[in-house]
Motif scaffolding. Structure first.
Motif, PDB file in Angstrom:
ATOM      1  N   TYR A 133      -0.434  46.513  73.851  1.00 38.02           N
ATOM      2  CA  TYR A 133      -0.117  45.180  73.328  1.00 38.02           C
ATOM      3  C   TYR A 133      -0.730  44.985  71.944  1.00 38.02           C
ATOM      4  CZ  TYR A 133      -1.313  40.354  72.348  1.00 38.02           C
ATOM      5  OH  TYR A 133      -1.528  39.169  71.715  1.00 38.02           O
ATOM      6  N   HIS A 134      -2.006  45.308  71.810  1.00 41.77           N
ATOM      7  CA  HIS A 134      -2.687  45.106  70.528  1.00 41.77           C
ATOM      8  C   HIS A 134      -2.117  46.023  69.436  1.00 41.77           C
ATOM      9  CE1 HIS A 134      -5.701  42.219  71.689  1.00 41.77           C
ATOM     10  NE2 HIS A 134      -6.006  42.932  72.762  1.00 41.77           N
ATOM     11  N   ASP A 135      -1.791  47.269  69.822  1.00 44.35           N
ATOM     12  CA  ASP A 135      -1.243  48.187  68.819  1.00 44.35           C
ATOM     13  C   ASP A 135       0.103  47.694  68.290  1.00 44.35           C
ATOM     14  OD1 ASP A 135      -3.414  49.832  69.034  1.00 44.35           O
ATOM     15  OD2 ASP A 135      -2.451  51.248  70.399  1.00 44.35           O
ATOM     16  N   LEU A 136       0.997  47.338  69.255  1.00 41.40           N
ATOM     17  CA  LEU A 136       2.332  46.935  68.834  1.00 41.40           C
ATOM     18  C   LEU A 136       2.330  45.587  68.110  1.00 41.40           C
ATOM     19  CD1 LEU A 136       4.451  48.046  71.889  1.00 41.40           C
ATOM     20  CD2 LEU A 136       4.549  48.959  69.604  1.00 41.40           C
ATOM     21  N   THR A 137       1.546  44.649  68.608  1.00 40.84           N
ATOM     22  CA  THR A 137       1.521  43.323  67.990  1.00 40.84           C
ATOM     23  C   THR A 137       0.898  43.382  66.599  1.00 40.84           C
ATOM     24  OG1 THR A 137       1.260  42.360  70.186  1.00 40.84           O
ATOM     25  CG2 THR A 137       0.819  40.935  68.314  1.00 40.84           C
ATOM     26  N   ALA A 138      -0.193  44.123  66.456  1.00 41.27           N
ATOM     27  CA  ALA A 138      -0.824  44.255  65.143  1.00 41.27           C
ATOM     28  C   ALA A 138       0.126  44.918  64.153  1.00 41.27           C
ATOM     29  CB  ALA A 138      -2.115  45.068  65.250  1.00 41.27           C
ATOM     30  N   LEU A 173       0.458  36.342  46.264  1.00 37.41           N
ATOM     31  CA  LEU A 173       0.792  37.515  47.077  1.00 37.41           C
ATOM     32  C   LEU A 173      -0.456  38.227  47.584  1.00 37.41           C
ATOM     33  CD1 LEU A 173       3.767  39.073  45.058  1.00 37.41           C
ATOM     34  CD2 LEU A 173       3.874  38.026  47.323  1.00 37.41           C
ATOM     35  N   THR A 174      -1.459  38.394  46.714  1.00 33.98           N
ATOM     36  CA  THR A 174      -2.667  39.114  47.143  1.00 33.98           C
ATOM     37  C   THR A 174      -3.421  38.322  48.218  1.00 33.98           C
ATOM     38  OG1 THR A 174      -3.862  38.158  45.253  1.00 33.98           O
ATOM     39  CG2 THR A 174      -2.961  40.370  44.987  1.00 33.98           C
ATOM     40  N   GLU A 175      -3.495  37.007  48.054  1.00 33.69           N
ATOM     41  CA  GLU A 175      -4.173  36.195  49.065  1.00 33.69           C
ATOM     42  C   GLU A 175      -3.436  36.236  50.397  1.00 33.69           C
ATOM     43  OE1 GLU A 175      -4.625  32.310  47.434  1.00 33.69           O
ATOM     44  OE2 GLU A 175      -6.280  32.867  46.108  1.00 33.69           O
ATOM     45  N   ASP A 176      -2.103  36.178  50.346  1.00 32.82           N
ATOM     46  CA  ASP A 176      -1.314  36.230  51.587  1.00 32.82           C
ATOM     47  C   ASP A 176      -1.469  37.589  52.254  1.00 32.82           C
ATOM     48  OD1 ASP A 176       0.508  35.006  53.428  1.00 32.82           O
ATOM     49  OD2 ASP A 176       2.058  36.352  52.655  1.00 32.82           O
ATOM     50  N   CYS A 177      -1.515  38.646  51.450  1.00 28.98           N
ATOM     51  CA  CYS A 177      -1.696  39.986  52.006  1.00 28.98           C
ATOM     52  C   CYS A 177      -3.039  40.098  52.731  1.00 28.98           C
ATOM     53  CB  CYS A 177      -1.615  41.027  50.879  1.00 28.98           C
ATOM     54  SG  CYS A 177      -1.955  42.704  51.419  1.00 28.98           S
ATOM     55  N   ILE A 178      -4.097  39.606  52.083  1.00 29.12           N
ATOM     56  CA  ILE A 178      -5.429  39.664  52.704  1.00 29.12           C
ATOM     57  C   ILE A 178      -5.462  38.827  53.984  1.00 29.12           C
ATOM     58  CG2 ILE A 178      -7.850  39.011  52.386  1.00 29.12           C
ATOM     59  CD1 ILE A 178      -7.506  39.704  49.413  1.00 29.12           C
ATOM     60  N   GLN A 179      -4.815  37.666  53.952  1.00 26.47           N
ATOM     61  CA  GLN A 179      -4.790  36.793  55.133  1.00 26.47           C
ATOM     62  C   GLN A 179      -4.085  37.466  56.302  1.00 26.47           C
ATOM     63  OE1 GLN A 179      -2.657  33.173  54.531  1.00 26.47           O
ATOM     64  NE2 GLN A 179      -3.188  32.310  56.507  1.00 26.47           N
ATOM     65  N   LYS A 180      -2.918  38.047  56.047  1.00 24.90           N
ATOM     66  CA  LYS A 180      -2.154  38.687  57.130  1.00 24.90           C
ATOM     67  C   LYS A 180      -2.869  39.922  57.647  1.00 24.90           C
ATOM     68  CE  LYS A 180       1.319  35.810  57.005  1.00 24.90           C
ATOM     69  NZ  LYS A 180       0.822  34.916  55.945  1.00 24.90           N
ATOM     70  N   ILE A 240      -5.623  38.972  59.936  1.00 22.00           N
ATOM     71  CA  ILE A 240      -5.163  38.610  61.288  1.00 22.00           C
ATOM     72  C   ILE A 240      -5.063  39.852  62.151  1.00 22.00           C
ATOM     73  CG2 ILE A 240      -3.180  37.741  62.591  1.00 22.00           C
ATOM     74  CD1 ILE A 240      -2.698  35.769  60.298  1.00 22.00           C
ATOM     75  N   ALA A 241      -4.481  40.911  61.600  1.00 11.57           N
ATOM     76  CA  ALA A 241      -4.355  42.161  62.355  1.00 11.57           C
ATOM     77  C   ALA A 241      -5.718  42.739  62.709  1.00 11.57           C
ATOM     78  CB  ALA A 241      -3.561  43.175  61.529  1.00 11.57           C
ATOM     79  N   ILE A 242      -6.721  42.490  61.877  1.00 11.46           N
ATOM     80  CA  ILE A 242      -8.069  43.011  62.133  1.00 11.46           C
ATOM     81  C   ILE A 242      -8.807  42.160  63.160  1.00 11.46           C
ATOM     82  CG2 ILE A 242     -10.340  43.412  61.084  1.00 11.46           C
ATOM     83  CD1 ILE A 242      -8.790  44.028  58.456  1.00 11.46           C
ATOM     84  N   GLN A 243      -8.749  40.839  62.988  1.00 10.24           N
ATOM     85  CA  GLN A 243      -9.555  39.931  63.816  1.00 10.24           C
ATOM     86  C   GLN A 243      -8.961  39.714  65.205  1.00 10.24           C
ATOM     87  OE1 GLN A 243      -9.751  36.484  61.327  1.00 10.24           O
ATOM     88  NE2 GLN A 243     -10.957  37.513  59.739  1.00 10.24           N
ATOM     89  N   ARG A 244      -7.648  39.558  65.286  1.00  9.65           N
ATOM     90  CA  ARG A 244      -7.031  39.252  66.587  1.00  9.65           C
ATOM     91  C   ARG A 244      -6.733  40.500  67.404  1.00  9.65           C
ATOM     92  NH1 ARG A 244      -2.615  34.437  65.268  1.00  9.65           N
ATOM     93  NH2 ARG A 244      -4.056  33.038  64.165  1.00  9.65           N
ATOM     94  N   HIS A 245      -6.731  41.640  66.742  1.00  7.86           N
ATOM     95  CA  HIS A 245      -6.384  42.865  67.464  1.00  7.86           C
ATOM     96  C   HIS A 245      -7.440  43.930  67.180  1.00  7.86           C
ATOM     97  CE1 HIS A 245      -2.527  40.981  68.277  1.00  7.86           C
ATOM     98  NE2 HIS A 245      -2.429  40.711  66.983  1.00  7.86           N
TER      99      HIS A 245
END
Length: 881
Positions: free
Chosen positions: A60-65, A113-120, A123-128
């Protein structure tokens, strides 16, 4: 129903709900329904999560991230890289960079763009946490920080991936990006260390390709073209056929061409054309292929010329004609046809309507021809002036061109003085009526010459207009065939355009026999229209006579009529000949011309004050040219006419300068002359005398006296700030000098004066940052700090191999500061500041308020006058942080 099947169903639900929840913000719903759906999805997702464990949870974490946050962050990086590529001004006059370059202004435009990239990616790092895409997400964060010009943060991020990452491929990708970041942060040694480390690692094909590119970029920044091209060739072998492959192949061709391997260059240019390049890249590739074509016989030269002309006729290349003419000129120059090369460079200038960079290159090449090959320095000066007026300052050669332009400006000033004064002196020796006749003839000759030049220019312009007109018509026919249109006369659009063009060129002619000769015989309509217009603009005979009379009177008015006027001209000519000889000798390295100027000076001014020095310089010049007979003659004259001079001693003993106190006597004499000029407020002459003396005797017991007078002269010419800066440097350079106390007194007096004129109003700083910067370290004005902090800065500059100069200044009664000068731009200043802040100097001086910041040259003048440190720090926080 098996347990495995149930887990699969739950996993499908998790992926579906999570993806839908991630997209919910994009659906146009009322807030209540939006929140309701999000709550339901969250509960469902948590329920699904609770029912899976072990491999299902990891999946789940691999695919969702991967398919949510990481996917979008990666798309943002692609968008960033595309925008950087599109915004970069590709300069095909020099080897293209391996990566498109960017600065802080570009980074600012990419901020969203750079801020949005860091934010997204976060998310992949913190939630997964612990997913397979965690390391890759960190790499994306590092890339975003790199493109935001936050090099220090990017470096730390890439280092973190290498240290903590579990995925070797992600670790390698991070290290490859670390090389590029180190290079742009001017930490080349660290980039080399990372590159050497990766030699021991086993990389996949993608990382291996990226590593070759990063190494090529590193070597390019070090001007190591051999290693650069080796790595590019390895990278090119791993690339699929694409636009980017075409660009890399083009760069390889450029490097081989610059290294002189034309056959290899042609090979890679040809490969670039086969790799689906953009039209612009295709055009420059074809153009360069013409320049590196191997010439084995005379017919090959004709083929190349025909090839260039074919490019000129192609209507798609209309906007590139300046570049085509530029390459044609280079080809002719390489084959020794300077006349044709000059003509083509001039055509390139004319066709460069909006491309100042290309126009600057063409002017520069013309200047080089007249400077290096034809030795026509006045004309070379004109072209160097034109080069500086249009060439962008970011060109690598700009400073060298500017330096030569300044030398030529000085040279032309002196040679014009000699020519003008000699003409006036000759005229003064003639009867009045003869002088008037000669002046009249000279002015009229110049007028006729200028008139003929304008006539030829207009004629050339008419021919080009006609040629362009017919080329355009031919281009329409070609375009019709290329685009699959039917016969020309079946295409109403082309017919309409052709009819309009016919009327513009030939006028409204009836369809009849010999239509070219009827009514309009002897020329085209456009020629007649232009001729009529030019006739209206021409001066009447009375206007021409009046203007020429004014020029004649002005020329006659300059003829010397008194002994005082004559001596003034003779003195100016003497100085000009002396300076011309020095410029030829030391700056232009034209030994023969230097000899000619010095010999002319000796023959015309037997009692010249420059005579002993000029005889000595002639002795050296003749010796360098192996004309020993003339060298001995001049040496004998120095020793017989001026036996006690420093020059006679130098002939006897070349090491006399270091061994004899006579050098001090000469410096004292020079000091006396310079001081007389200084008290008479003739500061430029003061500096000229001092510079000349110090050039001959840079190290002597008396040199410090001349240097201090030189500093005082700088203060009069360049202002208070430069005066204080040079005083500080003098005190640092000559700590044991007898006059250092006096220098410190001068410095204290100037600082007290500066403090007294502090502007009490709030400083207003300029929000323009595209200019030189200074880096400043402001610290409390205490003796214990003043004795340590400047030394720390000097050590920092030496260890980091930074060539900028530094100095110490008193800001006010509370603060002193160390100033690092002439940093070319804001980005380099920020990089230098970040490197310095890593020293954490505040830790060494706890309890002291020490401030590090950068400032533009314009704002420094405001800051130094107002002394308002707090006001600037507030401005700095708003504009730089």
């Amino acid at each position: 129903m098996s347990i495995k099947y149930i887990e699969t169903i739950y996993l499908y639900k998790i992926i579906t709900f999570t993806t839908f929840r991630f997209q919910i913000d994009r659906i146009s719903l009322k807030p209540f329904y939006r929140y309701l759906i999000l709550i339901l999805l969250t509960v469902t997702e948590l329920s699904a999560k609770a029912q899976v464990s072990g491999p299902i949870s990891a999946g789940y974490h691999d695919l969702t991230a991967h398919y949510n946050a990481y996917f979008i962050a990666n798309e943002r990086v692609k968008e960033i890289e595309q925008q950087v590529y599109d915004q970069y001004d590709w300069n095909y006059n020099k080897v293209l960079p391996v990566y498109p370059q960017f600065d802080t202004l570009v980074s600012k435009s990419l901020e969203t763009l750079t801020e949005d990239c860091i934010q997204k990616a976060s998310i992949a790092i913190q939630r997964h946490e612990g997913s397979k895409w965690e390391d890759d997400s960190y790499v994306l964060v590092g890339k975003a920080r790199y493109y935001a010009s936050e090099f220090a943060d990017a470096i730390e991020t890439f280092k973190y991936v290498n240290k903590k990452g579990d995925d070797d491929n992600a670790r390698h990708e991070a290290l490859i990006n670390l090389i590029r970041t180190f290079v742009d942060a001017n930490e080349i040694n660290n980039a080399i260390a990372v590159s050497d480390y990766l030699k021991k690692e086993k990389l996949n094909d993608t990382n291996q390709f990226d590593l070759f590119l990063a190494r090529a970029y590193m070597y390019q920044r070090r001007d190591d073209h051999d290693n650069m091209v080796q790595n590019l060739v390895k990278a090119e072998a791993l690339m699929p056929r694409s636009n980017d492959k075409a660009r890399i192949q083009f760069i390889i061709g450029q490097v081989y061409q610059e290294l002189g391997f034309d056959a290899e260059a042609y090979k890679y240019y040809d490969a670039s054309l086969k790799s689906n390049p953009t039209y612009e890249l295709s055009f420059y590739t074809k153009l360069n292929m013409g320049s590196v074509t191997q010439l084995t016989k005379g017919s090959d030269v004709k083929k190349v010329r025909k090839y260039f002309k074919k490019l000129l006729r192609d209507p798609k290349n209309l906007e590139y004609q300046d570049k085509i003419y530029y390459e044609m000129a280079g080809f002719e120059s390489k084959n020794g046809n300077l006349t044709e090369a000059i003509d083509f460079y001039k055509m390139s200038v004319k066709k460069s309507v909006s491309n100042n960079r290309q126009k600057g290159y063409s002017y520069w090449k013309l200047g080089l021809i007249y400077y290096d090959s034809l030795k026509n320095f006045p004309l070379a000066k004109s072209y160097y002036d034109s080069t500086i007026s249009v060439m962008p300052k970011d060109e690598d050669e700009y400073n060298n061109i500017l330096q030569r332009q300044e030398v030529l400006s000085e040279f032309v000033e002196y040679i014009t003085t000699v020519q003008k004064n000699d003409s006036l002196i000759i005229l003064s020796q003639l009867p009045v009526d003869s002088a008037q006749a000669i002046a009249k003839a000279a002015v009229e000759a110049n007028y006729e010459k200028e008139k003929e030049r304008k006539r030829r220019a207009k004629e050339r312009e008419r021919r080009e207009q006609m040629s362009t007109s017919f080329d355009r018509q031919g281009g329409d026919l070609i375009s019709a065939n290329l685009t699959g249109d039917t016969w020309y006369f079946h295409n109403p659009n082309l017919l309409s355009r052709g009819a309009s063009e016919f009327k513009r060129v030939w006028g409204n002619r009836p369809l009849e026999d010999d239509w070219r000769r009827s009514a309009k015989a002897g020329g085209f309509a456009i020629q007649e229209q232009q001729a009529a217009k030019e006739k209206e603009q021409e001066e009447s005979e009375d206007e021409v006579d009046a203007r020429l009379s004014e020029e004649i009177e002005a020329l006659l008015a300059n003829i010397p009529r008194s002994e005082e006027q004559m001596q003034k001209l003779l003195s100016e000519t003497e100085i000009a000949l002396y300076n011309l000889g020095n410029i030829y000798n030391f700056k232009l390295e034209e030994k023969e011309n230097a000899i000619s100027s010095f010999e002319q000076l000796l023959s015309r001014y037997h009692e010249s004050e420059y005579r002993p020095e000029v005889l000595y310089q002639l002795y050296l010049l003749y010796s360098q040219l192996d004309q020993n007979e003339f060298a001995k003659e001049r040496a004998d004259q120095v020793q017989s006419l001026f036996p006690e001079s420093i020059y006679a001693k130098l002939i006897e003993n070349p090491n006399y300068r270091e061994e004899s106190s006579a050098a001090t006597a000469h410096l004292m004499a020079a000091y006396k002359t310079a001081y007389q000029y200084y008290t008479a407020e003739k500061y430029k002459k003061t500096k000229s005398v001092l510079d000349s003396a110090l050039q001959i005797y840079p190290e002597n017991d008396f040199s410090d006296n001349l240097q201090l007078l030189n500093v005082m002269t700088v203060g009069m010419l360049d202002g208070l700030y430069q005066y204080q800066f040079e005083l500080n440097n003098f005190i640092k350079t000559y700590p044991e000098s007898d006059v250092v106390d006096y220098a410190q007194t001068l410095l204290k007096a100037s600082e007290d004066y500066q403090i007294n004129i502090v502007n009490s109003s709030k400083a207003r700083f300029i929000e323009y940052f595209d200019q030189k910067h200074f880096m400043i370290l402001a610290y409390p004005n205490k003796s214990e700090l003043s004795s340590k902090i400047p030394g720390i800065v000097d050590v920092f500059l030496d260890e980091n191999q930074v060539s900028y100069s530094s100095g110490n200044l008193i800001l006010n009664e509370e603060y002193a500061m160390v100033l690092i000068n002439d940093i070319p731009d804001k980005q380099k200043a920020q990089v230098l500041l970040e490197s310095f802040e890593n020293l954490n100097i505040q830790e060494d001086f706890k309890g002291e308020k020490i401030y590090n910041f950068i400032i533009t040259q314009d704002n420094f003048d405001i800051f130094y006058q107002t002394k308002d440190l707090n006001a600037y720090l507030n401005f700095y926080d708003r504009m730089y942080q």
